[in-house]
Motif scaffolding. Structure first.
Motif, short mmCIF file in Angstrom:
data_model
loop_
_atom_site.label_atom_id
_atom_site.label_comp_id
_atom_site.label_asym_id
_atom_site.label_seq_id
_atom_site.Cartn_x
_atom_site.Cartn_y
_atom_site.Cartn_z
N UNK A 123 9.56 8.72 1.94
CA UNK A 123 8.87 7.50 2.34
C UNK A 123 9.03 7.27 3.84
N UNK A 124 7.95 6.79 4.44
CA UNK A 124 7.97 6.39 5.84
C UNK A 124 7.34 5.01 5.94
N UNK A 125 8.07 4.07 6.52
CA UNK A 125 7.54 2.71 6.68
C UNK A 125 6.54 2.71 7.83
N UNK A 154 10.11 -3.06 13.04
CA UNK A 154 9.23 -2.35 13.97
C UNK A 154 9.47 -0.85 14.03
N UNK A 155 10.64 -0.39 13.63
CA UNK A 155 10.96 1.04 13.74
C UNK A 155 10.36 1.81 12.57
N UNK A 156 9.76 2.96 12.81
CA UNK A 156 9.23 3.79 11.71
C UNK A 156 10.35 4.54 10.99
N UNK A 157 10.92 3.93 9.98
CA UNK A 157 12.05 4.52 9.26
C UNK A 157 11.56 5.41 8.13
N UNK A 158 12.36 6.42 7.80
CA UNK A 158 12.05 7.36 6.73
C UNK A 158 13.22 7.42 5.76
N UNK A 159 12.89 7.60 4.48
CA UNK A 159 13.90 7.64 3.43
C UNK A 159 13.51 8.70 2.41
N UNK A 160 14.52 9.29 1.78
CA UNK A 160 14.34 10.19 0.65
C UNK A 160 14.94 9.51 -0.58
N UNK A 204 0.83 -1.20 0.00
CA UNK A 204 0.00 0.00 0.00
C UNK A 204 0.86 1.25 0.00
N UNK A 205 0.54 2.17 -0.90
CA UNK A 205 1.17 3.48 -0.97
C UNK A 205 0.12 4.50 -0.55
N UNK A 206 0.32 5.14 0.59
CA UNK A 206 -0.71 6.01 1.16
C UNK A 206 -0.24 7.46 1.18
N UNK A 223 2.99 -4.56 3.38
CA UNK A 223 3.81 -3.37 3.55
C UNK A 223 2.95 -2.15 3.25
N UNK A 224 3.09 -1.12 4.10
CA UNK A 224 2.41 0.14 3.85
C UNK A 224 3.43 1.27 3.96
N UNK A 225 3.48 2.10 2.93
CA UNK A 225 4.40 3.22 2.87
C UNK A 225 3.61 4.52 2.84
N UNK A 226 3.96 5.42 3.73
CA UNK A 226 3.40 6.77 3.68
C UNK A 226 4.27 7.60 2.76
N UNK A 227 3.67 8.18 1.73
CA UNK A 227 4.42 8.85 0.67
C UNK A 227 4.11 10.34 0.69
N UNK A 228 5.16 11.14 0.64
CA UNK A 228 5.06 12.59 0.52
C UNK A 228 6.04 13.05 -0.54
N UNK A 229 5.74 14.15 -1.24
CA UNK A 229 6.70 14.66 -2.22
C UNK A 229 7.86 15.35 -1.54
N UNK A 230 9.04 15.17 -2.12
CA UNK A 230 10.23 15.84 -1.61
C UNK A 230 10.68 16.93 -2.58
N UNK A 231 11.38 17.94 -2.11
CA UNK A 231 11.84 19.02 -2.99
C UNK A 231 12.96 18.55 -3.91
N UNK A 232 12.88 18.95 -5.17
CA UNK A 232 13.93 18.61 -6.12
C UNK A 232 15.17 19.45 -5.85
N UNK A 233 16.30 18.85 -6.09
CA UNK A 233 17.55 19.56 -5.87
C UNK A 233 17.98 20.35 -7.10
#
Length: 314
Positions: A244-246, A252-258, A74-76, A213-223
């Motif tokens: 992305x946030x797991x 178990x840890x809520x990890x975030x990635x760009x 799931x992409x939320x 798997x569920x990922x919380x998705x937000x837009x990131x700023x372009x470089x």
């Protein structure tokens, strides 16, 4: 016909719930395993289905190798304005899946099932844009059911047929008719057919589901965008970056990635921190400061008039 199929599936789900309360094997899961054995397949414990990695080591390590190809992912997006980010990530993952299957000699189509309500805000897939994003439009099929029940029935039938490399189901918000029972039915179909189902939830809250798997998705700023002469252009449109946030995973840890998506290479690249600082003396590509001021007009907008609130008529 669709209503009869949905009524039958609801009956199966009710029997499954009763069997679980009584401590008996789930009929739907047992039937799926018997069907798999009848077709000469191995059970889940005896088979290992290759996963779909993101190509980013920290993220793949957190996902135990990548996305499961026989389950729901799931992409939320929590806000309507972020619906494009959730759809874009799903398409980027589908593009990587198409690349993986093309390298293996398989050319299977991809099915996108659009939501009638979500299409009003997020729009429909655009063929030239799909090609620029890394997908193959000739292997991209789009369906637009009028009702959610029809979309769920189509998703189950498409996954069960195993005729598509992946099925993408678009849902707006948290509809009442798409809960844990319907999610479990889709999960069983994906498990039995060994095909992934990507769920794109627009402007929806976090809720219980059978998604692996569920990922919380937000837009990131372009470089800064690199130019052929080695310089970098600020303020232009670069490659999309996803935050992305797991939310639900084995970790178990809520990890975030760009992650930055490269459509030409069809690869994800990690972004440690967005580079938003312009070099000294360099202006933005589309800077409004270069335009002259308006002539014979007030600098500031006029104040709004009085606002009146009226009581309800009934």
């Amino acid at each position: 016909m669709a209503q009869n199929a949905l009524a039958r599936e609801r009956l199966f789900a009710l029997r499954e719930t009763i069997a679980r309360l009584e401590g008996k094997p789930a009929p739907a899961l047992a039937a799926a395993e018997r069907e798999a054995l009848a077709q000469g397949r191995k059970t889940r414990q005896e088979r290992i289905l290759p996963s779909l990695p993101f190509g980013v080591e920290p993220l793949d390590r957190a996902l135990d190798g990548g996305l499961s190809l026989d389950a729901i992912t799931e992409f939320r997006s929590a806000l309507s304005r972020d619906a494009g980010a959730a759809s874009g990530l799903a398409m980027a993952v589908a593009a990587r899946l198409q690349k993986q299957e093309s390298d293996a000699g398989r050319l299977m189509p991809l099915l996108w099932i659009g939501d009638a309500v979500g299409t009003l805000d997020a729009g429909r897939p655009y063929a030239p844009g799909l090609r620029d994003f890394g997908l193959s439009p000739e292997r991209f099929l789009h369906a637009a059911p009028r009702k959610l029940d029809e979309a769920l029935w189509l998703a189950e039938a498409a996954v069960e047929s195993a005729a598509f490399s992946a099925v993408i189901l678009e849902v707006r918000g948290n509809p009442v008719h798409f809960g844990l029972t319907e999610s479990r039915r889709l999960s069983l179909r994906a498990h039995a057919a060994r095909r992934p189902l990507f769920l794109v939830r627009q402007a929806g809250a976090e809720e219980a589901s059978s998604a692996a798997l569920r990922l919380h998705v937000e837009p990131g700023p372009s470089g800064l965008r690199p130019l052929p002469d080695g310089s970098k252009l600020a303020g232009s449109i670069g490659n999309p970056i996803f935050h992305l946030t797991l939310e639900k995973s084995r970790n178990p840890a809520p990890l975030s990635f760009l992650l930055e998506w490269s459509p030409h290479e069809r690869e994800f690249f990690p972004v440690t921190q967005p580079n938003l600082i312009r070099p000294s003396g360099e202006q933005s590509a589309y800077s409004g400061a270069q335009l002259p001021a308006s002539a014979n007009r007030p600098y500031r907008p006029q104040a709004m008039g009085a606002l009146l609130a009226f009581e309800r008529a009934s």
